[in-house]
Design a protein around this motif. Sequence first.
Motif, mmCIF file in Angstrom:
data_model
loop_
_atom_site.group_PDB
_atom_site.id
_atom_site.type_symbol
_atom_site.label_atom_id
_atom_site.label_comp_id
_atom_site.label_asym_id
_atom_site.label_seq_id
_atom_site.Cartn_x
_atom_site.Cartn_y
_atom_site.Cartn_z
ATOM 1 N N ASP A 91 60.058 -65.181 31.169
ATOM 2 C CA ASP A 91 59.307 -64.056 31.980
ATOM 3 C C ASP A 91 57.878 -64.675 32.727
ATOM 4 O O ASP A 91 57.634 -64.317 33.731
ATOM 5 N N SER A 92 57.643 -65.789 32.077
ATOM 6 C CA SER A 92 56.519 -66.540 32.811
ATOM 7 C C SER A 92 56.887 -68.084 32.596
ATOM 8 O O SER A 92 57.512 -68.649 31.569
ATOM 9 N N TYR A 93 56.591 -68.965 33.330
ATOM 10 C CA TYR A 93 57.057 -70.351 33.268
ATOM 11 C C TYR A 93 55.965 -71.209 34.296
ATOM 12 O O TYR A 93 55.180 -70.714 35.246
ATOM 13 N N ARG A 94 56.033 -72.586 34.226
ATOM 14 C CA ARG A 94 55.382 -73.501 35.187
ATOM 15 C C ARG A 94 56.227 -74.298 35.834
ATOM 16 O O ARG A 94 57.067 -74.712 35.161
#
Length: 125
Positions: A91-94
């Motif tokens: 869902d979120s990442y870097r």
Amino acid sequence: MAQEPRREDGGEPQDDCLFCKIVAGQIPATLVRETDTVVAFRDINPQAPTHILVIPKLHYPDAASLAAAEPGVLADVLREAGEVAGEEKLDSYRIVFNTGSGAGQTVFHAHAHLLGGRGLQWPPG
């Protein structure tokens, strides 16, 4: 510590490059995605539950030199990182590019780190 390459080293496979050897199939890696221009594989020293390296098949020492010479391939790296993130259900990442040994770059072949699966603090350490 590895010696940083000259800026003109680029495009062609390098005999002493770990990632060029992975691209050529000479060194095994746990591949998660491959296209005509990019290979993505799991990092052997993960810094997050999901830690995947996305690399261009062309050899350039860092993201800036890749962008200058092959901007379309750099776009491929970023697009494929996003595709892998979706496949990994993040869902979120870097996405991180390290440039130079002082920034933690140890393999001087442009590559993006896709990190996710845990909270990622800011600023990064």
